[in-house]
Design an enzyme around this catalytic site. Structure first.
Site, PDB file in Angstrom:
ATOM      1  N   LYS A  22       0.851  -1.148   0.001  1.00 43.95           N
ATOM      2  CA  LYS A  22      -0.142   0.192  -0.158  1.00 43.95           C
ATOM      3  C   LYS A  22       0.679   1.157   0.022  1.00 43.95           C
ATOM      4  O   LYS A  22       0.633   2.122  -0.871  1.00 43.95           O
ATOM      5  CB  LYS A  22      -0.890  -0.253   1.125  1.00 43.95           C
ATOM      6  CG  LYS A  22      -1.914   1.063   1.256  1.00 43.95           C
ATOM      7  CD  LYS A  22      -2.930   0.742   2.532  1.00 43.95           C
ATOM      8  CE  LYS A  22      -3.711  -0.515   2.183  1.00 43.95           C
ATOM      9  NZ  LYS A  22      -4.628  -0.903   3.351  1.00 43.95           N
ATOM     10  N   ARG A  91      -3.502   2.990   8.415  1.00 39.77           N
ATOM     11  CA  ARG A  91      -3.856   1.420   7.677  1.00 39.77           C
ATOM     12  C   ARG A  91      -2.737   0.758   7.593  1.00 39.77           C
ATOM     13  O   ARG A  91      -1.671   1.291   7.333  1.00 39.77           O
ATOM     14  CB  ARG A  91      -4.461   1.843   6.281  1.00 39.77           C
ATOM     15  CG  ARG A  91      -5.323   3.165   6.228  1.00 39.77           C
ATOM     16  CD  ARG A  91      -5.800   3.576   5.013  1.00 39.77           C
ATOM     17  NE  ARG A  91      -6.603   2.465   4.221  1.00 39.77           N
ATOM     18  CZ  ARG A  91      -6.880   2.591   3.176  1.00 39.77           C
ATOM     19  NH1 ARG A  91      -6.431   3.469   2.175  1.00 39.77           N
ATOM     20  NH2 ARG A  91      -7.551   1.716   2.586  1.00 39.77           N
ATOM     21  N   GLY A 100      -8.383  -7.364   4.346  1.00 39.74           N
ATOM     22  CA  GLY A 100      -9.248  -7.320   5.515  1.00 39.74           C
ATOM     23  C   GLY A 100      -8.567  -8.200   6.741  1.00 39.74           C
ATOM     24  O   GLY A 100      -9.105  -8.204   7.713  1.00 39.74           O
ATOM     25  N   MET A 102      -5.714  -7.313   8.529  1.00 43.00           N
ATOM     26  CA  MET A 102      -5.122  -6.785   9.397  1.00 43.00           C
ATOM     27  C   MET A 102      -5.883  -5.241   9.513  1.00 43.00           C
ATOM     28  O   MET A 102      -7.017  -5.398   9.033  1.00 43.00           O
ATOM     29  CB  MET A 102      -3.841  -6.117   9.015  1.00 43.00           C
ATOM     30  CG  MET A 102      -2.743  -7.557   9.070  1.00 43.00           C
ATOM     31  SD  MET A 102      -1.168  -7.203   8.348  1.00 43.00           S
ATOM     32  CE  MET A 102      -1.134  -6.671   7.022  1.00 43.00           C
ATOM     33  N   ARG A 333      -3.305  -1.201  -6.403  1.00 40.91           N
ATOM     34  CA  ARG A 333      -2.399  -2.438  -6.525  1.00 40.91           C
ATOM     35  C   ARG A 333      -2.480  -3.244  -7.681  1.00 40.91           C
ATOM     36  O   ARG A 333      -3.620  -3.314  -8.317  1.00 40.91           O
ATOM     37  CB  ARG A 333      -2.624  -3.403  -5.222  1.00 40.91           C
ATOM     38  CG  ARG A 333      -4.098  -3.806  -4.998  1.00 40.91           C
ATOM     39  CD  ARG A 333      -4.264  -4.284  -3.526  1.00 40.91           C
ATOM     40  NE  ARG A 333      -5.806  -4.742  -3.401  1.00 40.91           N
ATOM     41  CZ  ARG A 333      -6.076  -4.730  -2.199  1.00 40.91           C
ATOM     42  NH1 ARG A 333      -5.568  -4.618  -1.176  1.00 40.91           N
ATOM     43  NH2 ARG A 333      -7.593  -5.125  -2.187  1.00 40.91           N
ATOM     44  N   HIS A 449     -15.690  -7.993   0.980  1.00 39.12           N
ATOM     45  CA  HIS A 449     -14.648  -8.762   1.709  1.00 39.12           C
ATOM     46  C   HIS A 449     -14.780 -10.261   0.835  1.00 39.12           C
ATOM     47  O   HIS A 449     -13.777 -10.912   0.804  1.00 39.12           O
ATOM     48  CB  HIS A 449     -14.739  -9.003   3.081  1.00 39.12           C
ATOM     49  CG  HIS A 449     -14.122  -9.907   3.760  1.00 39.12           C
ATOM     50  ND1 HIS A 449     -14.519 -11.190   4.026  1.00 39.12           N
ATOM     51  CD2 HIS A 449     -12.581  -9.680   4.280  1.00 39.12           C
ATOM     52  CE1 HIS A 449     -13.316 -11.828   4.761  1.00 39.12           C
ATOM     53  NE2 HIS A 449     -12.375 -11.035   4.794  1.00 39.12           N
ATOM     54  N   ARG A 570       4.130 -48.443 -11.745  1.00 44.96           N
ATOM     55  CA  ARG A 570       4.137 -49.367 -10.468  1.00 44.96           C
ATOM     56  C   ARG A 570       3.484 -50.883 -10.804  1.00 44.96           C
ATOM     57  O   ARG A 570       2.320 -51.062 -10.762  1.00 44.96           O
ATOM     58  CB  ARG A 570       3.376 -48.602  -9.485  1.00 44.96           C
ATOM     59  CG  ARG A 570       4.043 -47.156  -8.971  1.00 44.96           C
ATOM     60  CD  ARG A 570       3.216 -46.269  -8.495  1.00 44.96           C
ATOM     61  NE  ARG A 570       1.969 -45.805  -9.368  1.00 44.96           N
ATOM     62  CZ  ARG A 570       1.552 -44.719  -9.526  1.00 44.96           C
ATOM     63  NH1 ARG A 570       1.667 -43.914  -8.455  1.00 44.96           N
ATOM     64  NH2 ARG A 570       0.651 -44.271 -10.273  1.00 44.96           N
ATOM     65  N   ARG A 625       9.121 -49.792 -12.653  1.00 48.58           N
ATOM     66  CA  ARG A 625       9.716 -50.175 -11.474  1.00 48.58           C
ATOM     67  C   ARG A 625       9.016 -51.533 -11.137  1.00 48.58           C
ATOM     68  O   ARG A 625       7.848 -51.801 -11.101  1.00 48.58           O
ATOM     69  CB  ARG A 625       9.114 -49.029 -10.282  1.00 48.58           C
ATOM     70  CG  ARG A 625       9.592 -49.615  -8.842  1.00 48.58           C
ATOM     71  CD  ARG A 625       9.168 -48.446  -7.655  1.00 48.58           C
ATOM     72  NE  ARG A 625       7.594 -48.932  -7.594  1.00 48.58           N
ATOM     73  CZ  ARG A 625       7.001 -47.988  -6.801  1.00 48.58           C
ATOM     74  NH1 ARG A 625       7.441 -46.871  -6.342  1.00 48.58           N
ATOM     75  NH2 ARG A 625       5.938 -48.263  -6.377  1.00 48.58           N
ATOM     76  N   SER A 767      15.894 -42.153 -10.133  1.00 49.00           N
ATOM     77  CA  SER A 767      14.354 -41.413 -10.152  1.00 49.00           C
ATOM     78  C   SER A 767      14.108 -41.417  -8.547  1.00 49.00           C
ATOM     79  O   SER A 767      14.298 -42.260  -7.655  1.00 49.00           O
ATOM     80  CB  SER A 767      13.473 -42.335 -10.559  1.00 49.00           C
ATOM     81  OG  SER A 767      12.085 -41.607 -10.678  1.00 49.00           O
ATOM     82  N   GLY A 769      12.410 -41.162  -5.419  1.00 50.56           N
ATOM     83  CA  GLY A 769      10.764 -41.324  -4.692  1.00 50.56           C
ATOM     84  C   GLY A 769      10.601 -40.407  -3.627  1.00 50.56           C
ATOM     85  O   GLY A 769      11.030 -41.147  -2.254  1.00 50.56           O
ATOM     86  N   ASP A 772       8.562 -41.736  -0.077  1.00 49.06           N
ATOM     87  CA  ASP A 772       9.270 -42.425   0.914  1.00 49.06           C
ATOM     88  C   ASP A 772      10.390 -41.659   1.355  1.00 49.06           C
ATOM     89  O   ASP A 772      10.843 -41.897   2.563  1.00 49.06           O
ATOM     90  CB  ASP A 772       9.816 -43.581   0.342  1.00 49.06           C
ATOM     91  CG  ASP A 772       8.780 -44.993   0.470  1.00 49.06           C
ATOM     92  OD1 ASP A 772       7.795 -44.697   1.250  1.00 49.06           O
ATOM     93  OD2 ASP A 772       8.889 -45.737  -0.128  1.00 49.06           O
ATOM     94  N   CYS A 835       9.960 -38.901  -9.107  1.00 49.64           N
ATOM     95  CA  CYS A 835       8.530 -39.646  -9.419  1.00 49.64           C
ATOM     96  C   CYS A 835       7.615 -39.619  -8.346  1.00 49.64           C
ATOM     97  O   CYS A 835       6.386 -40.371  -8.476  1.00 49.64           O
ATOM     98  CB  CYS A 835       8.501 -41.115 -10.072  1.00 49.64           C
ATOM     99  SG  CYS A 835       9.577 -41.933  -8.897  1.00 49.64           S
ATOM    100  N   TYR A 855      13.957 -34.651 -15.645  1.00 48.45           N
ATOM    101  CA  TYR A 855      12.314 -34.618 -15.974  1.00 48.45           C
ATOM    102  C   TYR A 855      11.567 -34.665 -14.487  1.00 48.45           C
ATOM    103  O   TYR A 855      12.121 -34.899 -13.344  1.00 48.45           O
ATOM    104  CB  TYR A 855      11.978 -35.939 -16.563  1.00 48.45           C
ATOM    105  CG  TYR A 855      12.324 -37.224 -15.995  1.00 48.45           C
ATOM    106  CD1 TYR A 855      11.190 -37.860 -15.231  1.00 48.45           C
ATOM    107  CD2 TYR A 855      13.215 -37.982 -16.307  1.00 48.45           C
ATOM    108  CE1 TYR A 855      11.572 -38.952 -14.647  1.00 48.45           C
ATOM    109  CE2 TYR A 855      13.669 -39.361 -16.020  1.00 48.45           C
ATOM    110  CZ  TYR A 855      12.751 -39.728 -15.060  1.00 48.45           C
ATOM    111  OH  TYR A 855      12.898 -41.132 -14.328  1.00 48.45           O
TER     112      TYR A 855
END
Length: 883
Positions: A22, A91, A100, A102, A333, A449, A570, A625, A767, A769, A772, A835, A855
């Protein structure tokens, strides 16, 4: 000494970090010579100091005094001057727009003496002066003193009855001021401060404190705004829109933030202050009506709007006030917009010569593209329309009607879809707006709002449905024709048309999805814009985008969506259903002959699967895989089986010899933590012939499909020796079949990442994973902990976002970088990909580009998002390289 205060003439739009959005934009408009009330900005640095130390920085008070004195000289009046007072607004203004969230306090400087001077300024308009005074006490009491706003609103409503605010006369408003003072005295145990300097000092501190208000924290978390930025405070000479019918206030957009169409969009309210428009308490009139009311101000506003849009080279959101025929600019803005508007506006600005195609791609996001792919209501379905409001934020939302944010959060937490219904929303409704599928209000316009926040979040919203009589206390609303909708009844709202339907309306694919599917969608402006930007992103990006796909159908859809191959097929998903019995036979095999019989039964099925996928990908690479399941997924439940056998032994049930055989096998293979047990490469080494069968099926399928490009991925490698053992056997099978295929591994444990230099000697590709890898790096199971404590971790700021949603750059990301660098040091031509589901997350795609991966791979539906973000990542890199 640090400088904590800047006059508007000292700043510019590039100082948002210091002056907030602002303040920076007020300074920019001042420098452009636009009619901005004089004022100054207290920096975000001052706020950060205050929040850290619990007090304002030394010297801030003196700086504010000097700038206030300069403002008083410029205005020719002093703060609190009894006969001719200067009033100011205080403000908030953070770097990023937080509508809205603050605090703001208007009319600082009024007290029992200066209110008469204000009336004199306004030509003896006593009503205007007392209205301004009651507004100050109301806003100050709620914002600065923390008094529940219902106390003030209840007193106002009781006084008004069936009338509007503007129908109250000066005497009634003077009485309301005394009532409000009494509320302050009773609720805050103090007198309303009459000293204007004290009012301003307390208001500044309240704005600083509002940075850490619960709703501000929640909004930042939702929008991923950093928590350490702080807010600036803008102190601006007041101009008044509530002086009479020759005054007013409004919000304007330089083009439609809902669709992107060029034209005149906005709301105007006569005889009002800005909060009246934003709060949606009074229904506004269209901005075009201003031409009839005050043509001179209207024409000047249009000129300023054109100036700002050309200067910012973007859609601008503007707040303005007209005081007795004089136009003042209070804020501008770069405006929030819907996803559809973002794409359309970006290409329009290219056609106007204001931005380049490179810039246009950076103006849209993958999150916005994902929203465009959401379903829409079926136009041909039977629908019962009960009301129509303003199409504030597009989309199709269906859910149970709820009338409080608390109820919305409660039901959404149970997995139910809800529509939040309110007369108007306020910042305290943010939690409910986030939880709801859509928002419906009976009051407010496109700049209220509800509309502004919903558009920013991409939530479906219908505002200003005036036909609805909403009873929050009764948890119901009535619509024309005697229709009553109570809490729990299902509603469907169309944010693109503003229509409200009773019951559930069926949905169909969006035109953007139909475009990606290759269907004819006709001459659609949005689809044309998406097509242009996607083509440019594809031309620009360095990252390839592959798909996680396990069936020919998924593979075919992925290609239509632009996949450049499969990054994760998979194979364990191919063993479900009727085939599960064959895996069960394999696991339970008592000798080599039984095991081979089970493998022989599986091999032709696997071969057919791979042939279908190779054909669907038509010469693109397919990373397969080898099987990676925890064994328990293919065996009966231990408890269930134990109970069945125990009941049979007790004569209370039946169990076969096969059940007893299965129970013994399940007990033998039972693991306390199957995800860290006999799975992945370990399974292939422990069950002879399993991986060999899969590799043979891959090789045979590749020979049967011309142009097939298989890549064989060994799962869950932790030690290079594991990989070498499997690789040797697989390479021999491929060589015998005369098939050329890359052999690589999945990096999904910290040890594999940290020993990547060794692993790369036996792998042609990595690749990552990341699902995990994230679990093992953080030390928790996604299946067990997300519902248990992630919400608390987000509240405490331990996470900014779930590490399963966006890649944890500091921990998991560092492991990825180490593995990528050390792997390529050992094998320069090592191919690198990702992946995990992070492959379709916008921020994670940018990380993968920065880390030098080749990739990303993700589910088919997320492929367009990854393509767009890969282009944006490349453009961001190019931009930083040229600075």
């Amino acid at each position: 000494m640090a400088k904590y205060v800047y006059d508007f003439t000292e700043g510019n739009r590039n100082l948002k970090d210091l002056l907030g959005g602002k303040g920076a934009n007020l300074a920019e408009m001042t420098n452009l010579g636009l009619p901005v009330p004089p004022g100054f900005t207290i920096t975000t640095e001052a706020c950060r100091y205050y929040l850290a130390e619990g007090k304002v920085p030394d010297g801030l008070g003196d700086e504010v005094d000097r700038h206030l004195e300069a403002l008083e000289r410029a205005m020719g009046r002093k703060l609190g001057q009894t006969d001719d007072p200067l009033l100011v607004s205080v403000r908030s203004g953070a770097k990023f727009s937080m509508p809205g969230m603050m605090e703001t306090v208007l009319n600082i400087g009024l007290n029992d003496e200066s209110v008469h001077g204000l009336a004199k300024q306004a030509g003896g308009n006593e009503r205007f002066a007392w209205d301004s005074y009651r507004r100050l006490i109301q806003m100050f009491g709620k914002t600065v003193l923390g008094i529940d706003g219902e106390h003030f609103e209840g007193a106002l409503e009781a006084l008004k009855g069936d009338r509007q605010d503007t129908d109250l006369d000066a005497g009634e408003l003077q009485g309301l001021v005394e009532t409000f003072k009494g509320i302050v005295r009773e609720q805050a145990d103090m007198e309303f401060p009459a000293d204007p300097r004290e009012q301003m000092r307390l208001a500044v501190k309240a704005v600083f404190d509002s940075w850490n208000a619960p709703r501000a924290i929640l909004y930042r978390r939702q929008e991923r705004i950093p928590a350490d930025l702080g807010t600036a405070v803008n102190i601006v000479a007041m101009v008044f829109g509530n002086c009479g019918n020759d005054s007013g206030t409004g919000v304007a957009f330089t083009r439609d933030p809902g669709s992107g169409q060029q034209g005149i969009y906005g709301d105007y309210l006569q005889n009002a202050q800005g909060e009246d428009v934003v709060a949606g308490i009074r229904n506004t009139m269209p901005l075009q009506d201003l031409e009839r009311i005050d043509k001179r101000s209207y024409d000047e506003l249009l000129e300023i709007m054109a100036t700002l849009e050309n200067h910012y080279r973007d859609l601008c959101d503007i707040e303005f006030t007209i005081e007795r025929g004089k136009l003042w600019m209070l804020q501008t803005r770069v405006g929030k917009r819907t996803a559809a508007a973002a794409f359309c506006i970006a290409t329009q600005l290219v056609d106007q010569g204001l931005i380049t195609m490179d810039e246009a791609v950076t103006r849209v996001t993958g999150d916005q593209l994902a929203k465009l792919m959401f379903p829409r209501f079926d136009a041909d379905a039977d629908k019962r329309r009960i009301a129509k409001g303003m199409n504030a934020s597009p989309g199709a939302a269906v859910g149970k009607a709820v009338f409080s944010s608390e109820r919305a959060v409660e039901l959404a937490g149970r997995g139910e879809d809800v529509i939040l219904v309110r007369r108007e929303t306020n910042p305290d409704d943010l939690s409910g707006m986030i939880a709801a599928r859509g928002i419906l209000t009976s009051r407010g316009g496109k700049t209220s709002h509800a509309a502004v926040v919903a558009r920013g979040m991409g939530k479906t919203c219908v505002c200003g449905a005036e036909e609805l009589e909403v009873s929050i206390e009764g948890k119901r609303f009535t619509a024309p024709g005697g229709v009553t909708v109570s809490e729990g009844d299902v509603l469907s709202i169309d944010g693109s048309t503003g229509e409200v339907f009773l019951g559930e309306v069926p949905v169909v694919d969006s035109p953007v999805v139909e475009y990606f599917e290759g269907k004819d969608v006709g001459d659609d402006d949005l689809v044309r814009a998406v097509d242009r930007l996607m083509r440019h992103a594809d031309e620009t990006r360095g990252l390839q985008v592959r798909a996680n796909a396990d069936t020919p159908e998924d593979a075919a859809r992925a290609r239509r969506f632009g996949a450049q191959g499969i990054g994760l097929c998979r194979t364990e998903h191919m063993f479900l259903g009727e085939r599960r019995k064959l895996v069960e036979d394999l696991v339970l095999a008592s000798g080599e002959e039984e095991r081979q019989r089970a493998l022989d039964a599986l091999e032709p099925l696997q071969r057919a699967d791979f042939e279908g996928i190779f054909r669907a990908m038509d010469g693109l690479p397919v990373t397969i895989r080898l099987i990676d399941p925890p064994l328990h997924e293919f065996l009966p439940d231990l408890t269930e089986l134990s109970v069945r056998v125990a009941l049979a032994d007790a004569g209370a049930g039946e169990a076969t010899d096969k059940d007893r055989e299965l129970l013994a096998a399940v007990k033998r293979l039972h693991e306390q933590n199957p995800m860290l047990g006999l799975r992945g490469v370990r399974l292939g080494l422990v069950i002879p012939g399993l991986f060999a069968m899969q590799v043979r099926a891959i090789a045979q399928a590749a020979r049967a499909v011309p142009g097939a490009r298989p890549e064989i991925m060994i799962p869950l490698t932790v030690a290079v020796q594991e990989l070498e053992a499997v690789r040797e056997e697989a390479a021999a099978i491929l060589a015998e079949a005369g098939v050329d295929a890359l052999i690589g591994t999945m990096i999904e444990t910290p040890r594999a990442a940290l020993t990547a230099g060794q692993v790369a000697e036996a792998a042609q590709f990595f690749s990552f994973g990341t699902n995990d890898l994230t679990q093992m790096t953080w030390g928790f199971s996604r299946d067990d902990v997300e519902a248990a404590f992630f919400s608390r971790y987000l509240e405490l700021g331990i996470f900014g976002v779930s590490p399963f949603e966006t890649l944890d750059r500091d921990g998991v990301g560092r492991l990825v970088r180490i593995a990528a660098d050390e792997g390529r040091a050992a094998r320069p031509d090592l191919k690198l990909g990702i992946c995990g589901e992070h492959g379709g997350d916008p921020d994670s795609v940018h990380f993968c580009h920065e880390a030098g991966l080749d990739y990303v791979s993700c589910s088919p539906f997320r492929i367009p998002v990854a393509r767009l973000e890969a282009g944006r990542a490349a453009l961001s890199q190019n931009d930083s390289d040229t600075r």
